[in-house]
Design an enzyme around this catalytic site. Structure first.
Site, PDB file in Angstrom:
ATOM      1  CD  GLU A 249      87.624  67.762 -42.177  1.00 22.84           C
ATOM      2  OE1 GLU A 249      86.493  68.112 -43.041  1.00 22.84           O
ATOM      3  OE2 GLU A 249      88.670  66.550 -42.705  1.00 22.84           O
TER       4      GLU A 249
ATOM      5  CD  GLU B 197      91.677  64.192 -41.981  1.00 25.31           C
ATOM      6  OE1 GLU B 197      91.299  64.571 -43.568  1.00 25.31           O
ATOM      7  OE2 GLU B 197      90.363  63.096 -41.295  1.00 25.31           O
TER       8      GLU B 197
END
Length: 634
Positions: A220, A282
């Protein structure tokens, strides 16, 4: 872990994601074959972030209405991609874009699609790893993803631990060191960690006969993005050490995280990456809870529908979490949106399996869905792990915190307060977790000012007079007739993992302490890490009978009688206030009467037959019995 402002783990602690096929797992991965040679792979990631993510087919990007590929109509069978069949591993995982149809992943020349599920090995007792993986396989998943937590594998500078439950935070000492950048100090730490981690991954790579088919670099980072040189640097650092499998979340292949599927979900990704397969790293099927907040749940039918859309349009995905497990010990993490909020001990996440590994409605819906696309029957579902409710535990002995100080390591004596990370302990690595007690004799009262992170109880001698936190840095101390001890007990309630806030996560007292704007000097500082060795020393202490009621921080000891065959259970501390539970020296985690979590998961694998020592460190006021139940209350 999930990429969102609410991620409980420090992102800079997870720099690598690894994708595994089921080979090394004794067939733990499902085998689905498709009539058109679509194959689902299995992934196991060891890293700062280990993540097993499935490859996916990317829709033909022309307009929003045609952004998804044509619906898949075939059944899947990947039995020809099992360990016994894959003897020639020359190609590995790759991507293909021919201009006809959608870009897709390939493995040994076969079109390759992955269904992934996240399991964090450090949140699950080692004794239950096999059980959780078998349940993943029986549900129809073919990939498992995990994080590799840097902070656990290198608890002290230069000391690495890959044993026991870690088989497979000293960076905050220097305020000038910039995390997740090419800052010299940070990169030196990364290099040393990679020197220990990557050699463990190299022999597990697919082309060397192992299960690792891809590696995720960082996690991320797009939401952080402070240094454009950082990701290319990590990419080269991994290649230089011998990583040859496909790299993800770098300039090789970008991925996305999401909670709901919308028609414009992939627009931004498509702008930067037109010729690569689509991978949802995810897919959040739940969410974690924070103390004082509500318990989060998501609709199983909505999850089923979204996953069916992924399959319909040949989109690879990784379910976060398949099994969340538990934030044992002090490892819960925190969020910061205007104020600091600690994540609860349970990492149940409303996942596909419960915190204790039990089946859910989501599990059976996904199993039915995956089975409908499978050309061969799914494996049989493993039996449930048995649960039990034990007789109540009534602590009979206790030790006040003040009586325990003699059993701690030698205190630090300092002119000024020292924050947790900079304490000269643990071979210069400081203290990462737990509590710190600052002690100073004062002879007058007035307006106390101190910056304490995250929560501090302030005492005059042994009497609590107030609380300090990020929103309350001042406290009135009454006038004193005689000199007394000012004691400030500061608890680290979890570090934030998202945004540039991670740079400011020093714990304890940061800065000076003053009364009426006059700085105090000459502190005695006690480290309360509460490691196993500390409880061993407490065995020689003189414990006293528990009184009817006691205010203030203290340790309470009792015995849990588990019988000849211990089973999983859940401890209920409804009559207690705030503290931590230790079973046979293991830290189960934090309890707090503000909720939402009301029980703590106690794995049967951590219990001895018959008698087990239970110690509570209660910060506020004594309770009565410690109950157990065979059902959680989250």
């Amino acid at each position: 872990m999930r990429s969102s402002p609410l991620s409980p783990c420090l992102s800079w602690k997870r720099m690598v994601g690894i994708f595994f096929l089921p080979f090394i797992l004794s067939g733990f991965g499902p085998r689905f074959k498709q009539e058109e040679n679509h194959v689902f792979g299995k992934v196991h990631p060891p890293q700062p972030r280990v993540s097993a993510v499935p490859p996916s087919s990317l829709p033909n990007p022309i307009s929003l209405s045609t952004f998804f590929p044509s619906p898949a109509s075939s059944r899947f069978n990947w039995s020809h991609l099992t360990p016994l069949e894959l003897k020639n591993r020359s190609v590995g995982l790759g991507t293909e874009s021919t201009g006809q149809g959608n870009p897709h992943f390939t493995l040994e020349g076969h079109k390759f699609l992955i269904f992934g599920g996240s399991i964090h090995y450090f949140r699950v007792p080692r004794e239950y790893w096999r059980d959780r993986l078998l349940k993943l396989k029986a549900c129809g998943f073919n990939t498992v993803t995990t994080y590799v937590p840097w902070n656990l594998h290198e608890p002290e500078r230069g000391r690495f631990d890959f044993s026991g439950n870690l088989d497979l935070d000293w960076l905050l000492q220097d305020p000038q060191l910039l995390l997740r950048t090419t800052n010299k100090g940070f990169i030196e730490a990364v290099e040393k960690y990679f020197d220990h981690l990557i050699p463990r991954v190299i022999p597990l790579q697919y082309r060397q006969g192992g299960p690792v088919i891809a590696v995720q670099v960082e996690n991320e980072y797009g939401s952080f993005n402070k240094d454009k040189k950082y990701m290319p640097y990590l990419h080269k650092a991994m290649l230089r050490r011998g990583i040859v499998e496909l790299l993800l979340t770098s300039d090789v292949l970008a991925t996305i995280n999401l909670q709901k599927l919308h028609w414009n979900t992939f627009s931004q990704l498509h702008k930067v990456q037109r010729d690569k397969p689509l991978l949802i790293m995810e897919y959040w099927v739940g969410w974690f809870d924070r103390w004082g907040d509500k318990h989060h749940v998501t609709d199983a039918k909505e999850i089923e529908h979204t996953v069916s859309e992924f399959i319909k349009y040949e989109i690879s995905f990784n379910v976060y979490m398949f099994h969340g497990g538990t934030n044992f010990g002090f490892l819960n993490g925190a969020t910061y949106f205007g104020k600091h909020a600690g994540v609860v001990t349970s990492y149940d996440y409303d996942a596909v399996l419960t915190e204790a590994g039990d089946y859910t409605e989501k599990y059976f819906k996904l199993q039915k869905l995956f089975g409908s696309f499978s050309a061969i029957p799914l494996p049989r579902v493993p039996k449930l792990t048995p649960k039990a409710a034990y007789p109540p535990v009534r602590p009979s002995l206790y030790l006040r915190l003040w009586d325990v100080l003699a059993y701690l390591n030698e205190p630090v004596r300092s002119h000024q307060p020292i924050n947790m990370e900079n304490l000269p302990i643990n071979n210069g690595s400081g203290q990462s977790y737990g509590l710190v007690l600052y002690e100073k004799s004062i002879c007058s009262g007035g307006r106390l000012c101190a910056h304490a992170h995250d929560m501090a109880q302030v005492f005059l001698d042994e009497t609590m007079i107030g609380i300090l936190n990020e929103n309350n840095q001042n406290l009135h101390i009454p006038e004193l007739r005689v000199c007394r001890y000012l004691r400030i007990l500061v608890e680290n309630q979890g570090r934030v993992n998202f945004s540039w806030q991670i740079q400011n996560e020093q714990k304890g007292i940061t800065g000076s302490v003053s009364i009426n704007n006059s700085s105090l000097e000459g502190f005695t500082i006690y480290s309360l890490e509460m490691k196993m060795s500390f409880f061993e020393r407490l065995r020689s202490a003189i414990w006293r009978p528990v009184p009817d009621s006691h205010q203030g921080p203290a340790f309470y000891r009792g015995t849990l009688r588990a019988g000849p065959s211990p089973k999983d259970t859940f401890l209920s501390l409804l009559n207690w206030n705030y503290g931590f539970v230790f079973i046979n020296g293991r830290n189960l985690g934090r309890y707090w009467n503000i909720g939402p979590q009301k029980t703590l998961y106690l794995p049967g694998a951590w219990l001895h037959p018959e008698d087990n020592e239970v110690i509570l460190f209660e910060k506020m006021m004594s309770g009565s019995d410690i109950e157990s139940t065979d059902k959680p209350m989250l």
